[in-house]
Motif scaffolding. Structure first.
Motif, PDB file in Angstrom:
ATOM      1  N   PRO A   8       0.882  -1.150  -0.010  1.00 26.27           N
ATOM      2  CA  PRO A   8       0.068   0.073  -0.018  1.00 26.27           C
ATOM      3  C   PRO A   8       0.982   1.412   0.135  1.00 26.27           C
ATOM      4  O   PRO A   8       1.645   1.429   0.858  1.00 26.27           O
ATOM      5  CB  PRO A   8      -0.823  -0.230   1.271  1.00 26.27           C
ATOM      6  CG  PRO A   8      -0.838  -1.761   1.631  1.00 26.27           C
ATOM      7  CD  PRO A   8       0.584  -2.077   1.358  1.00 26.27           C
ATOM      8  N   LEU A   9       0.346   2.243  -0.893  1.00 24.76           N
ATOM      9  CA  LEU A   9       1.400   3.408  -1.133  1.00 24.76           C
ATOM     10  C   LEU A   9       1.583   3.965   0.145  1.00 24.76           C
ATOM     11  O   LEU A   9       2.798   4.672   0.398  1.00 24.76           O
ATOM     12  CB  LEU A   9       0.794   4.286  -1.948  1.00 24.76           C
ATOM     13  CG  LEU A   9       1.505   5.548  -2.384  1.00 24.76           C
ATOM     14  CD1 LEU A   9       2.769   5.092  -3.323  1.00 24.76           C
ATOM     15  CD2 LEU A   9       0.764   6.811  -2.842  1.00 24.76           C
TER      16      LEU A   9
ATOM     17  N   TYR B 121      -2.233   4.936  -6.084  1.00 27.94           N
ATOM     18  CA  TYR B 121      -2.696   5.750  -4.750  1.00 27.94           C
ATOM     19  C   TYR B 121      -4.248   5.744  -4.798  1.00 27.94           C
ATOM     20  O   TYR B 121      -5.123   6.107  -5.611  1.00 27.94           O
ATOM     21  CB  TYR B 121      -2.238   7.281  -5.251  1.00 27.94           C
ATOM     22  CG  TYR B 121      -2.814   8.311  -4.318  1.00 27.94           C
ATOM     23  CD1 TYR B 121      -2.641   8.271  -3.005  1.00 27.94           C
ATOM     24  CD2 TYR B 121      -3.460   9.428  -4.819  1.00 27.94           C
ATOM     25  CE1 TYR B 121      -3.299   9.090  -2.037  1.00 27.94           C
ATOM     26  CE2 TYR B 121      -3.859  10.532  -3.874  1.00 27.94           C
ATOM     27  CZ  TYR B 121      -3.735  10.381  -2.462  1.00 27.94           C
ATOM     28  OH  TYR B 121      -4.103  11.541  -1.576  1.00 27.94           O
ATOM     29  N   TYR B 122      -4.810   5.296  -3.554  1.00 28.34           N
ATOM     30  CA  TYR B 122      -6.196   5.146  -3.242  1.00 28.34           C
ATOM     31  C   TYR B 122      -6.114   5.939  -1.781  1.00 28.34           C
ATOM     32  O   TYR B 122      -6.074   5.320  -0.770  1.00 28.34           O
ATOM     33  CB  TYR B 122      -6.632   3.796  -3.229  1.00 28.34           C
ATOM     34  CG  TYR B 122      -6.809   3.116  -4.444  1.00 28.34           C
ATOM     35  CD1 TYR B 122      -7.920   3.378  -5.297  1.00 28.34           C
ATOM     36  CD2 TYR B 122      -5.872   2.454  -5.174  1.00 28.34           C
ATOM     37  CE1 TYR B 122      -8.287   2.867  -6.535  1.00 28.34           C
ATOM     38  CE2 TYR B 122      -5.864   2.014  -6.609  1.00 28.34           C
ATOM     39  CZ  TYR B 122      -6.968   2.085  -7.072  1.00 28.34           C
ATOM     40  OH  TYR B 122      -7.121   1.606  -8.425  1.00 28.34           O
ATOM     41  N   PRO B 123      -6.726   7.089  -1.863  1.00 24.23           N
ATOM     42  CA  PRO B 123      -6.831   7.735  -0.746  1.00 24.23           C
ATOM     43  C   PRO B 123      -7.685   7.214   0.479  1.00 24.23           C
ATOM     44  O   PRO B 123      -7.425   7.419   1.562  1.00 24.23           O
ATOM     45  CB  PRO B 123      -7.478   9.400  -0.934  1.00 24.23           C
ATOM     46  CG  PRO B 123      -7.269   9.334  -2.395  1.00 24.23           C
ATOM     47  CD  PRO B 123      -6.915   8.091  -3.244  1.00 24.23           C
ATOM     48  N   GLN B 124      -8.421   6.529  -0.135  1.00 20.09           N
ATOM     49  CA  GLN B 124      -9.382   5.911   1.015  1.00 20.09           C
ATOM     50  C   GLN B 124      -8.684   4.762   1.909  1.00 20.09           C
ATOM     51  O   GLN B 124      -8.915   4.560   2.836  1.00 20.09           O
ATOM     52  CB  GLN B 124     -10.857   5.284   0.492  1.00 20.09           C
ATOM     53  CG  GLN B 124     -10.542   4.292  -0.974  1.00 20.09           C
ATOM     54  CD  GLN B 124     -10.538   4.978  -2.215  1.00 20.09           C
ATOM     55  OE1 GLN B 124      -9.619   5.930  -2.328  1.00 20.09           O
ATOM     56  NE2 GLN B 124     -11.029   4.269  -3.217  1.00 20.09           N
ATOM     57  N   ARG B 125      -7.511   4.259   1.096  1.00 20.87           N
ATOM     58  CA  ARG B 125      -6.701   3.227   1.645  1.00 20.87           C
ATOM     59  C   ARG B 125      -5.560   3.911   2.180  1.00 20.87           C
ATOM     60  O   ARG B 125      -4.927   3.780   3.446  1.00 20.87           O
ATOM     61  CB  ARG B 125      -6.318   2.397   0.752  1.00 20.87           C
ATOM     62  CG  ARG B 125      -5.352   1.240   1.075  1.00 20.87           C
ATOM     63  CD  ARG B 125      -4.363   0.310  -0.087  1.00 20.87           C
ATOM     64  NE  ARG B 125      -4.028   1.124  -0.771  1.00 20.87           N
ATOM     65  CZ  ARG B 125      -3.403   0.919  -1.835  1.00 20.87           C
ATOM     66  NH1 ARG B 125      -3.781  -0.233  -2.412  1.00 20.87           N
ATOM     67  NH2 ARG B 125      -2.390   1.555  -2.614  1.00 20.87           N
TER      68      ARG B 125
END
Ligand SMILES: NC(=O)c1ccc[n+]([C@@H]2O[C@H](COP(=O)([O-])OP(=O)(O)OC[C@H]3O[C@@H](n4cnc5c(N)ncnc54)[C@H](OP(=O)(O)O)[C@@H]3O)[C@@H](O)[C@H]2O)c1
Length: 215
Positions: A69-70, A92-96
């Motif tokens: 995960p980034l 990039y997944y801001p929710q994660r």
């Protein structure tokens, strides 16, 4: 180039480990919880695979893949990766990942962040726009008509050649998007992100990609 180090052993890391072992490489695989938690994967991969710590995987790999995960990219060890080709699969997944201002405002790219963290390594973006499961189903020998292609981006020509050869061995054509800063052209929500594409189609997708306006 005989050993591939994996930092991350989830959907993508385990699939790259499978591809690597089936193409004659040794792999050293790591995750955040420690080598003991990788026993089942090691059993499946066989004698050319070893579970280790993140530092072990970084030190052992001729090529090292960062596939986590980034949000955790700063945990990647710097010293053992000096001088090495480092493949970055991260999105990039801001929710994660939580919000990262420089990505929200499109002033940098995911792989530039990793390159900045690893200033002595040669970071190449790759494998970020294919679903993990398809890594082991969609590869075809070089020259197969309509062979699937994958995008790379990177600032070091030699490192990009190494990754292009690896992708070819794994069954994929390569489309070079240019330097790391052009990696946004294949980030999430761009035309090439996800679907099966030939090299020609991917080149069109890269050209058609629109960068979201900076706020
Ligand atoms: N899934 C896909 O189809 C796909 C496709 C292209 C790109 N990507 C991107 O590639 C990256 C990996 O995706 P994934 O789907 O493989 O994720 P995943 O299945 O959630 O696996 C993540 C792996 O990273 C490990 N990890 C987390 N933090 C770490 C750390 N600090 N040090 C070492 N290892 C750490 C985890 O170990 P533990 O389990 O021990 O915590 C796990 O093995 C992500 O950035 C994702 O957005 C995913």
């Amino acid at each position: 180039m005989s050993t591939i180090g994996l930092i991350g052993a989830g959907h993508i890391g385990s699939q790259i480990a499978r591809l690597a072992v089936s193409h004659g490489y040794d792999v050293v695989v790591s995750n955040s919880r420690g080598p003991d938690t990788l026993a089942d994967l090691m059993k499946e991969l066989g004698p050319h695979a070893r579970a280790g710590t993140v530092e072990n995987a970084a030190a052992a790999g001729d090529i090292v893949v960062v596939t986590i995960p980034l949000k955790n990219y700063r945990h990647v060890p710097v010293a053992p990766l000096a001088g090495k080709v480092v493949i970055d699969t991260n999105n990039y997944y801001p929710q994660r990942d939580g919000h990262i201002a420089e990505l929200d405002n499109e002033s940098t790219t995911t792989a530039e962040l990793l390159q900045r963290h690893l200033p002595t390594s040669k970071v190449v973006k790759a494998f970020n726009h294919i679903y993990a499961a398809q890594l082991t189903t969609d590869g075809r020998p070089a020259g197969t008509p309509n062979r699937r292609a994958l995008v790379i981006a990177g600032d070091d020509a030699g490192a990009k050649s190494v990754v292009t050869r690896l992708l070819d061995e794994f069954g994929f054509d390569t489309v070079d998007a240019g330097p790391l800063k052009e990696g946004w052209r294949i980030q999430r929500d761009t035309p090439g992100y996800g679907p099966r594409r030939t090299a020609e189609e991917l080149r069109r997708d890269l050209a058609a990609a629109q960068r979201p306006a900076r706020p």
